[in-house]
Structure formats: C-alpha cells, structure tokens
Design an enzyme around this catalytic site. Structure first.
Site, mmCIF file in Angstrom:
data_model
loop_
_atom_site.group_PDB
_atom_site.id
_atom_site.type_symbol
_atom_site.label_atom_id
_atom_site.label_comp_id
_atom_site.label_asym_id
_atom_site.label_seq_id
_atom_site.Cartn_x
_atom_site.Cartn_y
_atom_site.Cartn_z
ATOM 1 N N LYS A 66 0.827 -1.208 0.000
ATOM 2 C CA LYS A 66 0.000 0.000 0.000
ATOM 3 C C LYS A 66 0.862 1.259 0.000
ATOM 4 C CE LYS A 66 -3.671 -2.621 2.170
ATOM 5 N NZ LYS A 66 -4.254 -3.116 3.434
ATOM 6 N N GLN A 110 -4.393 -1.693 9.793
ATOM 7 C CA GLN A 110 -4.200 -3.025 9.224
ATOM 8 C C GLN A 110 -4.747 -4.080 10.173
ATOM 9 O OE1 GLN A 110 -2.999 -3.764 6.104
ATOM 10 N NE2 GLN A 110 -3.589 -5.868 6.561
ATOM 11 N N ASP A 133 -10.851 3.216 4.454
ATOM 12 C CA ASP A 133 -10.899 1.764 4.300
ATOM 13 C C ASP A 133 -12.311 1.234 4.519
ATOM 14 O OD1 ASP A 133 -9.641 -0.639 3.682
ATOM 15 O OD2 ASP A 133 -9.185 -1.111 5.765
#
Length: 293
Positions: A66, A110, A133
């Site tokens: 990413k 994450q 996200d």
C-alpha cells in the site's frame, strides 16, 4: 472497455478473465492526476496514515504494498508501527490523534490485530471522514442506506470490476459466500443497492453447492481454499473470487470453475489490486472533501 457479458447465458468455452491488475492501474493513474491537482491547488499532498500492530509477516507485506501504491498515486504515506503488546486504549489514543491531525486525510488500520485488542473499539476511533478503508459503523451504515461515505475497499473494488466488464447486477441472483464485516456483508449491501437479489451463505449453510448453483453472480469471500468447485457454478455465471489463501489459491477452484463461468477473477490479479486502488482513490476523495474541494 471489455465487451458486455451476460450473467445468465450458458457458455461452453472457458471464461474470460476479469483483469483487476489492468483496471487498478488505470484507477491509480487517474488518482495520481487528481492528487497532483490537489497538491497544486492546496500546497499539500493527500496523506494516508497506515497503522500496524505487531509484525505479522503478511500484514507487513500488505502495508508495504500500500505504501508503494501511495508513491505511484502521489499520496504521502505516514506509517505508524506499534508493538504487538499495544493495548486497546493505546491503539485508540493513536487513532484518535491521527483523526484530529489536519495533515492526515485517510487512516488505514491493518487487520487482523492481536486477540487482546478490541477491534471494533479501535475501528470506531477512526473519524468517519478519514475512514478511507470503510471499516467504521458510520461507513457501513452509509453503504447500507446508499448515503455518501466510504465503501469498504474490497467490496468497492468488486463493484468497479463488475462495472468495467458491463455486468449489471439488476435482476440477477447474487450469492455471497462469507459474512465478514469488511467484505461479505458490505458487498451484499452494495449488490442489493444495485437491484440484485442477494443470498448470504456461510459455514452453517446447508447444501452450499445447491445455493451457489442458482447464482448469476458468485462472490466467494469465506477464506477457505478452493471451497467453490466448478460443478457448483451456473454456466455463464460471473465468479468473483475474493479469497486469498497460502499458495496463491483463492476460495474458488479455478481450473474447474473457469470451464463453466462466463467471467471469472484470477487469484492473484483479480480482486486484490482493486482493493488497493480503491483505497488510493478514496484517500484522495477524503482529502478533497476535508478541504472543501
């Protein structure tokens, strides 16, 4: 753009592959142009903060990927690495600080995290306007009700793939195998919003194959390697394999499914690149919204 594909017409030839890598590249290129325009207009660059608890090898790899995409998209990447023993309270404090930092436009936490961490409490510490996200309750509600907000990145990427290959979910029978909060459930909501008839399946679904065989669109997102077999695929169906298991294996048995599907995503090279591209795109969108552009 690829030619239109029917979700119901039987096929006897191998399925066409849905190239997520090529589509993601185009999305990132467009996102980079938007990021450059944002920087020229504001004097600052869109910024994505990534937060990682511990040093899980797969998570470290994902975050690095990413960060690399950020550079290609003209997005500043700020990485926050926390020790594995970080508590929920400490993680919430970090995420709250990033949420109130005007230089940060998007936040990626994450996952998975350690079992000692309250994952939901951590996600909810992310400000909705920076939840690029799509993991907060606010984002899920927006997806469910068709309101402005950020989509969960993998489901959002899946919808972009369907659009790119002219697959209109309206009136189709869609079967989602998996019910996670960041993949299975939201992709079903997005398909429903596009007028598909959606069925959710999971580990307790009786005669899973019989349900899948009715599907015009199959989304496999259960995390079990090659669970969906070719004999379970309706001829001509669109098969989206959102699974990724050791050995570069998805949740669909590709060799048999490709002989019956009309369109199918490969693993790797299908859904995965679209997830990251959607994250980049939503980060720039978040930056634009926060500065009123």
């Amino acid at each position: 753009m690829p030619q239109s594909a029917s979700t119901t017409t039987p096929t006897t030839s191998p399925a066409r592959l849905m190239d997520g890598t090529a589509l993601a590249r185009r999305i990132v290129e467009t996102t980079a142009e938007r990021a450059a325009a944002f920087t020229a207009r504001t004097g600052t660059s869109p910024c994505l903060a990534t937060v990682l608890v511990g040093e899980d090898p797969a998570s470290v790899t994902y975050v690095r990927m990413k960060q690399n995409r950020c550079r290609k998209a003209g997005i500043v990447s700020r990485h926050v690495a926390l020790p594995a023993e970080t508590t929920t309270a400490e993680l919430v404090h970090t995420l709250t600080a990033l949420s109130t930092d005007p230089a940060v436009h998007g936040i990626l936490l994450q996952h998975p995290m350690g079992e000692h961490i309250d994952e939901r409490a951590a996600f909810e510490a992310i400000a909705p306007e920076k939840d690029v996200d799509g993991v907060t309750l606010s984002s899920y509600a927006a997806m469910s009700f068709g309101l402005p907000g950020f989509q969960s990145c993998t489901p959002g990427g899946i919808m972009r793939l369907l659009d790119a290959y002219d697959v209109d979910p309206a009136g189709s029978r869609a079967v989602v195998v998996g019910r996670s909060a960041i993949l299975g459930k939201p992709v079903g909501m997005l398909l429903l919003a596009r007028d598909a008839t959606v069925t959710y399946c999971h580990s307790r679904t009786k005669d899973l194959g019989a349900v899948v065989r009715e599907a015009d669109i199959v989304v496999a997102a259960v995390g079990r390697p090659e669970l969906i077999r070719g004999e379970d695929i309706k001829p001509g169906a669109v098969v989206i394999d959102a699974g990724y298991n050791p050995g570069n294996v998805g949740d669909v048995h590709f060799a048999s499914a490709v002989e019956r599907a009309g369109l199918i995503t490969p693993v790797p090279g299908g859904v995965g690149p679209m997830t990251i591209a959607t994250l980049m795109e939503q980060t720039v969108t978040g930056a634009e919204r926060q500065l009123g552009l």
